[in-house]
Design a protein around this motif. Structure first.
Motif, PDB file in Angstrom:
ATOM      1  N   VAL A 522       0.834  -1.206   0.000  1.00  0.00           N
ATOM      2  CA  VAL A 522       0.000   0.000   0.000  1.00  0.00           C
ATOM      3  C   VAL A 522       0.865   1.251   0.000  1.00  0.00           C
ATOM      4  O   VAL A 522       0.624   2.198  -0.757  1.00  0.00           O
ATOM      5  N   TYR A 523       1.896   1.273   0.839  1.00  0.00           N
ATOM      6  CA  TYR A 523       2.746   2.461   0.939  1.00  0.00           C
ATOM      7  C   TYR A 523       3.500   2.710  -0.371  1.00  0.00           C
ATOM      8  O   TYR A 523       3.595   3.850  -0.855  1.00  0.00           O
ATOM      9  N   ASN A 524       3.999   1.652  -0.952  1.00  0.00           N
ATOM     10  CA  ASN A 524       4.719   1.763  -2.225  1.00  0.00           C
ATOM     11  C   ASN A 524       3.785   2.275  -3.326  1.00  0.00           C
ATOM     12  O   ASN A 524       4.156   3.151  -4.125  1.00  0.00           O
ATOM     13  N   TYR A 525       2.567   1.769  -3.341  1.00  0.00           N
ATOM     14  CA  TYR A 525       1.563   2.202  -4.332  1.00  0.00           C
ATOM     15  C   TYR A 525       1.273   3.695  -4.187  1.00  0.00           C
ATOM     16  O   TYR A 525       1.177   4.433  -5.179  1.00  0.00           O
ATOM     17  N   THR A 526       1.171   4.152  -2.940  1.00  0.00           N
ATOM     18  CA  THR A 526       0.861   5.557  -2.690  1.00  0.00           C
ATOM     19  C   THR A 526       2.018   6.466  -3.108  1.00  0.00           C
ATOM     20  O   THR A 526       1.812   7.545  -3.669  1.00  0.00           O
ATOM     21  N   GLN A 620      15.107   0.508  11.504  1.00  0.00           N
ATOM     22  CA  GLN A 620      14.893   1.747  12.244  1.00  0.00           C
ATOM     23  C   GLN A 620      15.654   2.923  11.652  1.00  0.00           C
ATOM     24  O   GLN A 620      15.214   4.060  11.740  1.00  0.00           O
ATOM     25  N   ASN A 621      16.782   2.671  11.024  1.00  0.00           N
ATOM     26  CA  ASN A 621      17.559   3.769  10.449  1.00  0.00           C
ATOM     27  C   ASN A 621      16.805   4.472   9.329  1.00  0.00           C
ATOM     28  O   ASN A 621      17.071   5.620   9.013  1.00  0.00           O
ATOM     29  N   GLY A 622      15.873   3.767   8.737  1.00  0.00           N
ATOM     30  CA  GLY A 622      15.136   4.368   7.627  1.00  0.00           C
ATOM     31  C   GLY A 622      13.936   5.179   8.063  1.00  0.00           C
ATOM     32  O   GLY A 622      13.280   5.784   7.231  1.00  0.00           O
ATOM     33  N   THR A 623      13.668   5.175   9.353  1.00  0.00           N
ATOM     34  CA  THR A 623      12.459   5.874   9.791  1.00  0.00           C
ATOM     35  C   THR A 623      12.706   7.335  10.133  1.00  0.00           C
ATOM     36  O   THR A 623      11.766   8.055  10.427  1.00  0.00           O
ATOM     37  N   GLY A 775      10.760   7.288   1.469  1.00  0.00           N
ATOM     38  CA  GLY A 775       9.786   6.208   1.606  1.00  0.00           C
ATOM     39  C   GLY A 775       9.982   5.115   0.581  1.00  0.00           C
ATOM     40  O   GLY A 775       9.900   3.918   0.894  1.00  0.00           O
ATOM     41  N   LEU A 776      10.276   5.504  -0.663  1.00  0.00           N
ATOM     42  CA  LEU A 776      10.472   4.524  -1.726  1.00  0.00           C
ATOM     43  C   LEU A 776      11.712   3.672  -1.455  1.00  0.00           C
ATOM     44  O   LEU A 776      11.717   2.450  -1.658  1.00  0.00           O
ATOM     45  N   GLU A 777      12.759   4.318  -0.956  1.00  0.00           N
ATOM     46  CA  GLU A 777      13.987   3.584  -0.634  1.00  0.00           C
ATOM     47  C   GLU A 777      13.734   2.575   0.479  1.00  0.00           C
ATOM     48  O   GLU A 777      14.206   1.441   0.436  1.00  0.00           O
ATOM     49  N   LEU A 778      12.965   2.993   1.476  1.00  0.00           N
ATOM     50  CA  LEU A 778      12.662   2.098   2.593  1.00  0.00           C
ATOM     51  C   LEU A 778      11.851   0.890   2.115  1.00  0.00           C
ATOM     52  O   LEU A 778      12.090  -0.240   2.539  1.00  0.00           O
ATOM     53  N   CYS A 779      10.877   1.137   1.247  1.00  0.00           N
ATOM     54  CA  CYS A 779      10.080   0.038   0.695  1.00  0.00           C
ATOM     55  C   CYS A 779      10.955  -0.941  -0.081  1.00  0.00           C
ATOM     56  O   CYS A 779      10.850  -2.159   0.077  1.00  0.00           O
ATOM     57  N   ASN A 780      11.834  -0.403  -0.939  1.00  0.00           N
ATOM     58  CA  ASN A 780      12.705  -1.258  -1.754  1.00  0.00           C
ATOM     59  C   ASN A 780      13.638  -2.087  -0.882  1.00  0.00           C
ATOM     60  O   ASN A 780      13.852  -3.279  -1.119  1.00  0.00           O
TER      61      ASN A 780
END
Length: 793
Positions: A522-526, A620-623, A775-780
């Motif tokens: 969902v997050y990646n789609y958004t 956690q580093n990505g947040t 956000g995209l980097e975190l998803c990937n």
């Protein structure tokens, strides 16, 4: 009796001789009652009432004469002999006015104890005449307001269990006139307040319990009518919905004033109203049941506003308990139907008036006065059924099984709750209205104070595999809502996010891999959708200008947003896209609203995403989010005083404004200052020498400001300020003129505004792009991690 008030100061206008003369003339005129004498009779009756009230307050001789001549009985006999409506109404009204205005306790008790009062109550009036109904109910109301613990025995026959005033009043509970219905409720509540053990027992037995049954059946039909009108888009339905709210308050008061009847009233409402109309609609969707939408709306309203928590608890158990006793399931699927004595359309002729002997015998039996002497087979079966349904005779009723469910003794033969199963299926619907109402109900349930109920409904402690699996399934279904295209209304998205966040913040939550995967999908789609949008020129400017407003509303304040639109939420009226309806409750119109909505959805999902990341402690580093320098002037409020920042530059000016929405604060000294700031357009009034304080005259975001030097007067700067709004289609502006001491000040101010606007635009754009990239980097990274876990080297 306006005349009484007018003559209070002129005591000489009221004499005992005049009083006697009016009465004697009344007797004379009433010898022959015809068209010629009826007007004279009405006038004399009014005067006698007027003189009696004055005498009650000023001269006891007046009421002594009232007693001696038995005027009350004479008035009744005149009414009984008359066929003229005017005389009947005049006499009824006079007694009501007397009861409302007498102050001497002895006089009040005399009138209340007079046999004439019972005759007035039971007289055979023509109730097809609306005017007579109004005055009759007014009389009953005046009487009820005079009844208390000391005189209730004057109206209540304890031996025969008869209360004529109450019995007559309840016959008008479903009258077509709302004022009559309201007065009847006042009468009933007034009597229920009286603390008398025998009276309380009367209220929990026949014949009075028939009122609960009839009122419950009537309420069901009122719901069905309102349901029909709402779904047909009737714009006048608000009055009917408001009447439903009044009914809820009435029932609340009954529970408060007479807790002795709570179980009976619960059973009555559950059996004759809630189960056949509300729950029946979820189970069957057939005739005489409510639509799913209306059921969800009513249930939410009951939970949020109906203080009778016992009834609310039972409704929640029936809706959301995973399993129910088989006997309870049978009661839900095969309801008893309304009794023969119930009529939806108002009629003064009561079924039980034809069977008084049976009714009195039944009452006597329940009061343990004498044995049940006479039986009438049909009536006897009717009473037996109602007794069982209300819980007066045995344990085979809805409330009994609900209480057993709370005890959770595990001894009953249980079955799956079909109502809950059907409701959970609706989480997968793409019907925006239906989904909004269901989510609104679930949110209300989650905020319910009774923890035992939430535990039984699997909404509280996540300490068993069943509850963990159930909660993961709900979150998974809720996440699917974000993938619906075109996206649903913001109100639905808001509720979805609030419920997910509520679940993930509960203790001992364990998210299953499947649920977490759905979140990242969902997050990646958004993010992809947002990236596509900001690349388009027509959206980019709106996103940049609205970024901060939308962020503050839908990310920072998401928890406190309350998307409640009442019955309009599921009415066709909402489809007209009325510009007066907040964007939260309708689909967007135009590019600006589309961009605002998509940006709001992104911020809400972004919040959910990082909430779960924090909970799961994944990557956690990505947040970490972009830390922005906080400008103290951002929180300044017009009309307040603040200490100016060190090193700020102030330019002296005078101001004038033409306002649309906000008004400039008055400048007491006549001289103001424009303050240079990187984010805000600020006008202050200050002590320039000491700089101890700054009184805010005007405050706006500088990104919403445009400035132009006046050609005719180079010291004057014309400032146009856009009033920011996240919803309004039509832009609103305010014009402010600044007159500086020097033209170079005007030029400097304009340059600062122009340069800051360009800088802030680039900064906002960069913030958005960085956030999306992050956000995209975190998803990937997460999906790579999952892939490595699935295929280890």
């Amino acid at each position: 009796m306006n005349k009484v008030n007018k003559k209070q100061n002129g005591c000489s206008d009221y004499t005992l001789e005049q009083y006697k003369q009016h009465y004697q003339e009344l007797l004379q005129y009433s010898n022959i009652i015809d068209n010629k004498s009826k007007q004279l009779i009405c006038e004399k009756v009014e005067l006698i009432c007027e003189f009696s009230i004055w005498g009650d307050q000023n001269n006891s001789d007046f009421f002594d004469y009232f007693f001696e001549e038995n005027i009350a009985e004479k008035l009744l006999k005149i009414m009984q002999r008359s066929s003229f409506k005017e005389i009947i109404i005049g006499i009824i009204q006079s007694f009501a006015i007397l009861l409302a205005n007498l102050t001497n306790k002895e006089n009040v008790n005399y009138l209340l104890s007079h046999p004439v009062i019972q005759d007035l109550i039971m007289y055979n009036y023509d109730f097809t005449d609306e005017e007579i109904v109004d005055y009759y109910i007014s009389l009953l109301k005046s009487l009820a307001l005079r009844i208390d613990e000391d005189n209730v025995q004057l109206f209540f026959n304890q031996r025969m269990s008869l209360f004529p005033l109450l019995w007559q009043a309840t016959k008008f509970y479903n009258h077509k006139e709302i004022m009559v219905r309201t007065a009847v409720r006042t009468i009933i509540l007034g009597i229920m307040k009286i603390q008398n053990p025998v009276l309380k027992k009367y209220l929990t037995r026949f014949p009075f319990v028939l009122f609960f049954v009839h009122f419950s059946c009537y309420l069901k039909h009122v719901w069905l009518e309102a349901n029909k009108e709402v779904l047909e888009g009737n714009v006048d339905v608000k009055e009917k919905m408001d009447d439903l709210v009044d009914v809820f308050y009435f029932l609340n008061d009954i529970y408060a004033f007479c807790p002795e009847i709570s179980n009976i009233l619960d059973n009555s409402l559950l059996t004759y109203t809630v189960i056949p109309a509300m729950l029946g609609g979820i189970l069957f969707q057939k005739k005489e049941t409510l639509s799913i939408s209306f059921t969800l709306h009513l249930t939410t309203h009951l939970i949020n506003n109906f203080n009778t928590t016992n009834l609310s608890k039972n409704i929640l158990l029936l809706l959301f308990s995973p399993s129910l006793q088989k006997k309870l399931c049978q009661l839900l699927e095969f309801n008893v139907g309304q009794p023969r004595s119930y009529l939806y359309s108002w009629s003064f002729k009561n079924f039980w008036d034809l069977h008084q002997d049976v009714l009195i015998s039944q009452a006597n039996q329940l009061f343990d006065i004498q044995t049940y002497a006479q039986k009438e087979e049909a009536c006897d079966k009717e009473i037996e059924l109602i007794n069982r349904v209300l819980g007066l005779t045995d344990n085979d009723h809805v409330l009994f099984y609900c209480k057993q469910l709370l005890l959770n003794n595990g001894q009953e033969d249980m079955s799956q709750n079909k109502i809950r199963n059907n409701l959970m299926i609706y989480l997968q619907t793409k019907d925006d209205n239906l989904l909004f109402l269901l989510l609104n109900l679930i949110k209300s349930v989650l905020l319910f104070k009774e923890k035992d109920i939430l535990r039984i409904c699997l909404f509280q402690e996540a300490n068993t595999n069943i509850i963990i699996k159930e909660r993961n399934q709900i979150i998974y279904q809720l996440l699917d809502i974000f993938l619906i295209d075109p996206s649903l209304r913001l109100c639905t998205i808001i509720l979805t996010c609030q419920i997910i966040i509520h679940f993930i913040n509960l203790d001992k939550l364990i998210l299953e891999r499947e649920t977490i995967n759905k979140l990242y999908e969902v997050y990646n789609y958004t993010i992809i959708k947002m990236n596509q949008m900001i690349k388009l020129n027509q959206y980019h400017e709106v996103v940049v200008s609205q970024y901060e407003i939308i962020y503050n509303k839908y990310n920072l304040n998401l928890k406190i947003l309350k998307p409640n639109l009442d019955y309009l939420a599921f009415s066709p009226i909402i489809d007209k896209y009325d510009a007066n309806v907040d964007l939260m409750y309708r689909q967007p119109v135009g590019l600006k609203e589309i961009a605002i909505k998509d940006l709001a959805i992104f911020f809400m999902i972004d919040l959910v995403f990082f909430q779960i990341i924090s909970q799961e402690k994944i990557n956690q580093n990505g947040t970490s989010q972009i830390v922005q320098k906080i400008n103290v002037t951002n929180s300044w409020i017009i009309g307040q005083n603040y200490e100016p920042p060190d090193g700020c530059q102030l330019l002296s000016c005078r101001i004038s404004a033409k306002t649309i929405k906000d008004k400039l604060q008055a400048c007491t000294s006549g001289e103001c200052f424009w303050m240079e700031d990187d984010d805000n357009f600020i006008i202050i009034e200050t002590q320039i020498v000491k700089k101890e304080w700054a009184h805010i005259i005007y405050h706006a975001k500088i990104k919403d400001v445009e400035a132009m030097i006046d050609r005719g007067e180079p010291r004057k700067l014309n400032v146009n300020i856009k009033i920011s709004s996240s919803n309004s289609i039509k832009e609103q502006y305010q014009d402010v003129q600044l007159l500086f001491d020097d033209c170079t000040y005007a030029q400097k101010t304009k340059k600062h505004i122009d340069d800051t606007r360009k800088s802030n635009s680039k900064k906002s754009s960069q913030i958005i792009e960085n956030r999306l990239a992050q956000g995209l980097e975190l998803c990937n990274d997460y999906f790579k991690l999952l892939k490595q876990q699935e295929h280890p080297q």
